[in-house]
Design a protein around this motif. Sequence first.
Motif, short mmCIF file in Angstrom:
data_model
loop_
_atom_site.label_atom_id
_atom_site.label_comp_id
_atom_site.label_asym_id
_atom_site.label_seq_id
_atom_site.Cartn_x
_atom_site.Cartn_y
_atom_site.Cartn_z
N ARG A 38 0.57 -1.24 0.16
CA ARG A 38 0.18 -0.01 0.01
C ARG A 38 0.42 1.16 -0.38
O ARG A 38 0.64 2.27 -1.20
CB ARG A 38 -1.06 0.24 1.41
CG ARG A 38 -1.92 -1.09 1.60
CD ARG A 38 -2.97 -0.97 2.28
NE ARG A 38 -3.72 -2.49 2.71
CZ ARG A 38 -4.23 -2.33 3.74
NH1 ARG A 38 -4.46 -2.18 5.09
NH2 ARG A 38 -5.90 -2.96 3.89
N GLN A 39 2.10 1.23 1.43
CA GLN A 39 2.63 2.64 1.09
C GLN A 39 3.77 2.82 -0.57
O GLN A 39 3.37 4.07 -0.74
CB GLN A 39 3.74 2.40 2.13
CG GLN A 39 3.26 2.02 3.54
CD GLN A 39 4.32 1.40 4.50
OE1 GLN A 39 4.89 1.41 4.65
NE2 GLN A 39 4.29 2.30 6.00
N ALA A 40 4.36 1.71 -1.14
CA ALA A 40 4.20 1.39 -2.47
C ALA A 40 4.05 1.82 -3.65
O ALA A 40 4.21 2.90 -3.90
CB ALA A 40 5.04 0.19 -2.45
N ALA A 41 2.69 1.78 -3.67
CA ALA A 41 1.58 2.49 -4.24
C ALA A 41 0.80 3.65 -3.87
O ALA A 41 0.75 4.52 -5.05
CB ALA A 41 0.37 1.49 -4.08
N GLN A 42 0.58 4.11 -3.57
CA GLN A 42 0.47 5.65 -3.22
C GLN A 42 1.53 6.14 -2.89
O GLN A 42 1.44 7.60 -3.43
CB GLN A 42 0.45 5.51 -1.12
CG GLN A 42 -0.01 6.89 -0.88
CD GLN A 42 -0.50 7.10 0.05
OE1 GLN A 42 -0.16 6.33 1.05
NE2 GLN A 42 -2.19 8.04 0.95
N GLN A 43 3.07 6.20 -3.16
CA GLN A 43 4.13 6.43 -3.29
C GLN A 43 4.20 6.79 -4.99
O GLN A 43 4.94 7.31 -5.78
CB GLN A 43 5.57 6.21 -3.05
CG GLN A 43 5.82 6.63 -2.06
CD GLN A 43 6.75 5.33 -0.52
OE1 GLN A 43 7.57 4.96 -1.76
NE2 GLN A 43 6.77 5.69 0.08
N GLN A 44 4.01 5.88 -5.82
CA GLN A 44 3.98 5.89 -7.13
C GLN A 44 2.33 6.40 -7.75
O GLN A 44 2.49 5.69 -9.80
CB GLN A 44 4.21 3.77 -7.48
CG GLN A 44 5.47 3.25 -6.75
CD GLN A 44 6.00 2.18 -7.49
OE1 GLN A 44 5.31 2.35 -8.74
NE2 GLN A 44 6.37 2.10 -6.55
N GLY A 45 1.56 6.83 -7.13
CA GLY A 45 0.23 7.61 -7.89
C GLY A 45 -0.85 6.21 -7.56
O GLY A 45 -2.23 6.97 -8.15
N PHE A 46 -0.50 5.68 -6.98
CA PHE A 46 -1.84 4.96 -6.49
C PHE A 46 -2.60 5.36 -6.00
O PHE A 46 -2.90 4.95 -4.68
CB PHE A 46 -2.18 3.48 -6.93
CG PHE A 46 -1.43 2.66 -7.95
CD1 PHE A 46 -2.14 2.08 -9.03
CD2 PHE A 46 0.17 3.12 -8.29
CE1 PHE A 46 -1.45 1.56 -10.07
CE2 PHE A 46 0.86 2.39 -8.89
CZ PHE A 46 0.08 1.93 -10.30
N SER A 47 -3.69 6.43 -5.46
CA SER A 47 -4.44 7.18 -4.71
C SER A 47 -5.22 6.54 -4.43
O SER A 47 -5.82 7.18 -3.30
CB SER A 47 -4.74 8.68 -4.83
OG SER A 47 -5.06 8.67 -5.97
N GLU A 48 -6.32 5.27 -4.90
CA GLU A 48 -7.39 5.47 -4.39
C GLU A 48 -7.04 4.02 -4.83
O GLU A 48 -6.66 2.86 -5.36
CB GLU A 48 -8.48 6.15 -5.67
CG GLU A 48 -9.98 4.70 -5.37
CD GLU A 48 -10.88 5.57 -6.29
OE1 GLU A 48 -11.79 4.55 -5.90
OE2 GLU A 48 -10.20 5.83 -7.50
N ARG A 49 -8.03 2.99 -3.18
CA ARG A 49 -7.84 1.87 -3.11
C ARG A 49 -9.19 1.26 -2.50
O ARG A 49 -9.78 1.66 -1.85
CB ARG A 49 -7.22 1.91 -1.64
CG ARG A 49 -7.06 0.22 -1.05
CD ARG A 49 -5.75 0.05 0.13
NE ARG A 49 -5.95 0.54 1.06
CZ ARG A 49 -6.60 0.79 2.19
NH1 ARG A 49 -6.92 -0.73 2.63
NH2 ARG A 49 -6.42 1.42 3.22
N GLU A 50 -9.19 -0.33 -3.26
CA GLU A 50 -10.72 -0.96 -3.21
C GLU A 50 -9.89 -1.74 -2.35
O GLU A 50 -9.45 -2.86 -2.69
CB GLU A 50 -11.49 -1.25 -3.95
CG GLU A 50 -12.02 0.37 -5.41
CD GLU A 50 -12.26 -0.13 -6.81
OE1 GLU A 50 -12.16 -1.75 -6.58
OE2 GLU A 50 -12.63 0.69 -7.11
N ARG A 51 -11.55 -2.31 -1.55
CA ARG A 51 -11.52 -4.08 -1.17
C ARG A 51 -12.47 -5.04 -1.45
O ARG A 51 -14.09 -3.84 -1.55
CB ARG A 51 -11.45 -3.97 0.42
CG ARG A 51 -11.16 -4.80 1.33
CD ARG A 51 -10.93 -4.55 2.48
NE ARG A 51 -11.72 -6.61 3.10
CZ ARG A 51 -10.72 -7.01 4.25
NH1 ARG A 51 -9.72 -6.22 4.90
NH2 ARG A 51 -11.12 -7.95 4.77
N HIS A 52 -12.04 -6.36 -1.67
CA HIS A 52 -13.13 -7.06 -2.19
C HIS A 52 -12.99 -7.94 -1.42
O HIS A 52 -11.65 -8.72 -1.62
CB HIS A 52 -13.38 -7.51 -3.95
CG HIS A 52 -13.84 -5.96 -4.53
ND1 HIS A 52 -14.82 -5.44 -4.61
CD2 HIS A 52 -11.95 -5.23 -5.51
CE1 HIS A 52 -13.73 -4.57 -5.31
NE2 HIS A 52 -13.21 -4.26 -5.79
#
Length: 339
Positions: A38-52
Amino acid sequence: MKYDYWGLVKHLKHPLRQVYVLHGDEILLQQEALIALRQAAQQQGFSERERHDIDKQHDWSMAFSDSHALSLFADKKLIEIYGNKPDAAGAKVIEDYVKHPIDDNVVVLVLPKLDSNTQKSKWFSACDELGVTVSCAPLSDQQFKDWLNQRGRQLKLQLQADALDELCQQTEGNLLAAHQELTKLSLLYGEELLTREHLQHALSDNARFELFDLANTALMGDASKTAKIFFSLKGEGQAESLILWVLNKEIRTLLALSEGLQQGIGLNQLFQQHGVWSKQQAVIQKALKRLSLKRLQALNHTLLEADKAIKGQSLENAWDILLRLSLGLAGVSLFEAII
C-alpha cells in the motif's frame, strides 16, 4: 516472479507490477507485506484503494468486473481481493484478467496457504509470470531471529545476544507474540541495552504457564477444565492475541499431522518433522483420534476469524471465537454445527 517477504520489500523500490498474490498462513507477515505494498502504491500515484471480499454474495467475477470500472477520483487504483483458494470459476476469471490487465490498476490477491499443486495451476503461474507471488510462510529459526533484530532496530531496541536468544525461546517463532513483547520492552526500557535479565523480568512466566495449561488441557479433551482456565485467563485480563497464539500453535500442528497421515506418512516421521516432543506424543495421538481432518480444517479457519476479530476487522466478539476454539480443541462444538 516468486518472492518471500524480504524479497518483496526490495522489489517495492521499483515500479509496481500489475498483479500480486500474497499467500500463506503467517498472518502478521502477510499483513505487513500488504502494508508495504500500500505504501509503495501510494508513493507511485495509486491514490485510490478498493477492497473486495469473496463470499456467497460477491464472487470472483464481480470483484474483477468492479476492477474495470473507471474511477471518478483517481486514474490509478490499488485493488485488494480477499478470498480462499479460487474454485474453478474463480481461477478462470483470474486467468482471463491476467491476459488483459488494466494498465492503471494493481490487483492484490490476499489468500491463505496454497498447496504445491495450486502453485502449479494455470491461474497461479499466470500471476507469477505477469506479476509477483509472495509466500508468507512461517519463518525458519534464523529468519525469525533476523526478523526480531530488524523489528527491534525499528523500535530502537538494543538486544544483547543472550537477550535475543531468550526472546526467541519465549515466543517460539510466533511473530505476533514477539512483536507485542518487543513493543512492551520498548515502552519499559527505551533505548537501554537489554540483557537476558531484563527479559526474564519483563516477561510474565506465570501467565505463560497458564496459557500453556489452556492448550494442554484442551489437547487432553478435558472440556470442563478448559473452560475454567479460559474464563480465568479472561478475568485476569490476559491478552486475546496470546491466547490465540497458543491455540494456533496446537491446532496448526494437529492439522499438519492429520494431513500427513492422510498422505500415508508414518506418525513417528511426522512427529520428527514437526518437532513433537516424546512427552507430548501420547496426548497428541489421542487428540488426533478425537479430531477429524475436516474438524481441524474448520478450527484452522476459525483461527483466521479470531485474528480478524482481535484486530477489529470483524464485528464478532474475539472472546466468543476464542472460547469456540478452546472447546473445539477439546472436542466440544459450541455455537456451530458439529462437524
